[in-house]
Scaffold this active site. Sequence first.
Site, PDB file in Angstrom:
ATOM      1  N   TRP A  11       0.813  -1.230   0.000  1.00 19.66           N
ATOM      2  CA  TRP A  11       0.000   0.000   0.000  1.00 19.66           C
ATOM      3  C   TRP A  11       0.838   1.267   0.000  1.00 19.66           C
ATOM      4  O   TRP A  11       0.302   2.361  -0.107  1.00 19.66           O
ATOM      5  CB  TRP A  11      -0.972  -0.019   1.201  1.00 19.66           C
ATOM      6  CG  TRP A  11      -2.201  -0.834   0.953  1.00 19.66           C
ATOM      7  CD1 TRP A  11      -2.449  -1.627  -0.134  1.00 19.66           C
ATOM      8  CD2 TRP A  11      -3.373  -0.931   1.794  1.00 19.66           C
ATOM      9  NE1 TRP A  11      -3.694  -2.206  -0.024  1.00 19.66           N
ATOM     10  CE2 TRP A  11      -4.277  -1.796   1.151  1.00 19.66           C
ATOM     11  CE3 TRP A  11      -3.714  -0.380   3.023  1.00 19.66           C
ATOM     12  CZ2 TRP A  11      -5.521  -2.114   1.691  1.00 19.66           C
ATOM     13  CZ3 TRP A  11      -4.953  -0.698   3.578  1.00 19.66           C
ATOM     14  CH2 TRP A  11      -5.853  -1.556   2.909  1.00 19.66           C
ATOM     15  N   GLU A 169      11.612  -5.985  -9.386  1.00 14.94           N
ATOM     16  CA  GLU A 169      10.789  -4.843  -9.780  1.00 14.94           C
ATOM     17  C   GLU A 169      11.624  -3.858 -10.595  1.00 14.94           C
ATOM     18  O   GLU A 169      12.356  -3.041 -10.022  1.00 14.94           O
ATOM     19  CB  GLU A 169      10.250  -4.128  -8.544  1.00 14.94           C
ATOM     20  CG  GLU A 169       9.418  -5.005  -7.643  1.00 14.94           C
ATOM     21  CD  GLU A 169       8.493  -4.171  -6.750  1.00 14.94           C
ATOM     22  OE1 GLU A 169       7.285  -4.309  -6.877  1.00 14.94           O
ATOM     23  OE2 GLU A 169       9.006  -3.371  -5.951  1.00 14.94           O
ATOM     24  N   GLY A 175       4.637   1.857 -10.964  1.00 16.23           N
ATOM     25  CA  GLY A 175       3.711   2.993 -10.949  1.00 16.23           C
ATOM     26  C   GLY A 175       3.616   3.728 -12.270  1.00 16.23           C
ATOM     27  O   GLY A 175       3.081   4.831 -12.332  1.00 16.23           O
TER      28      GLY A 175
HETATM   29  P1  PGA Z   1       2.956  -0.673  -8.829  1.00 11.92           P
HETATM   30  O1  PGA Z   1       4.009  -0.796  -7.634  1.00 11.92           O
HETATM   31  O2  PGA Z   1       2.191  -1.960  -8.890  1.00 11.92           O
HETATM   32  O3  PGA Z   1       2.092   0.494  -8.447  1.00 11.92           O
HETATM   33  O4  PGA Z   1       3.757  -0.440 -10.080  1.00 11.92           O
HETATM   34  C1  PGA Z   1       4.685  -2.010  -7.403  1.00 11.92           C
HETATM   35  C2  PGA Z   1       5.652  -1.851  -6.260  1.00 11.92           C
HETATM   36  O5  PGA Z   1       6.325  -0.818  -6.187  1.00 11.92           O
HETATM   37  O6  PGA Z   1       5.763  -2.746  -5.398  1.00 11.92           O
END
Ligand code: PGA
Length: 256
Positions: A11, A169, A175
């Site tokens: 979150w 990631e 994001g």
């Molecule tokens: P996101 O973030 O799904 O909003 O791209 C993933 C994360 O940073 O864990």
Amino acid sequence: MPHRPYIVGNWKMNGSRAMLAEARAIDRAAGRYPDVQVALAPPFTLIAALREAVTAMGVGGQDCHVNAKGAHTGDVSAPMLVDTGADFVIVGHSERRKDHGESDAVVRAKAEAALAAGLGTIVCVGETLEERDAGKAEAVVSAQVDGSLPTGDAAAEAVAGGKVAVAYEPVWAIGTGRVAQVPDVVAMHAAIRARLLSLYGEAGMKVRILYGGSVNFANAAELLAAEGVGGALVGGASLTAEAFLPIVAAAGSGEG
Ligand code: PGA
């Protein structure tokens, strides 16, 4: 996927007590997918309330300090997370690495502090766009894995017990709505697995490797079906049950 898929919502700095209803709805649905391990990492302020509100899913922190206690204003330690009801903690998220200058060594110390307190841990790694464009993505991520994953006897035991996960990631996919290409994800997960086997021997197979970065209802099934993807770390799409549950459903074969 060799393990029970692990779907974790992050979150970030979002959420108030009003959002506990979303967590309850996610939890009810999680109970219908026993073949999927579902968890949420709310801000510190909501961990205790979330723990009270849910039964089927895991509850975690988004960071912890390297020390168990002391003069560190504003920080929260791994034993404090345990005390408030968390069962795992995310460490080394790229937003922490960037906003707080966290090095691989600091991330490793945090992961080791988490394990010492009895928490599971998800260690995040990922390259920037410049690094990918320069053809350095695998080298950068491999070095992060080598430098950030916990070491020592406690780590070996935790790894063997399935308490350590890695989240790949790509920074440019977080994001942004921009998702990594599946073949690139598969290649990177294989590279990470090779590093894990080198660090932990055969027990390195027990470390789940999650993908994170703009995972949503539309791309989850394809990503989760990809070779070597053991789950997902989900930011924006974990903030509501409506957005998150299709991702849980894509990971599982529950009755829905
Ligand atoms: P996101 O973030 O799904 O909003 O791209 C993933 C994360 O940073 O864990």
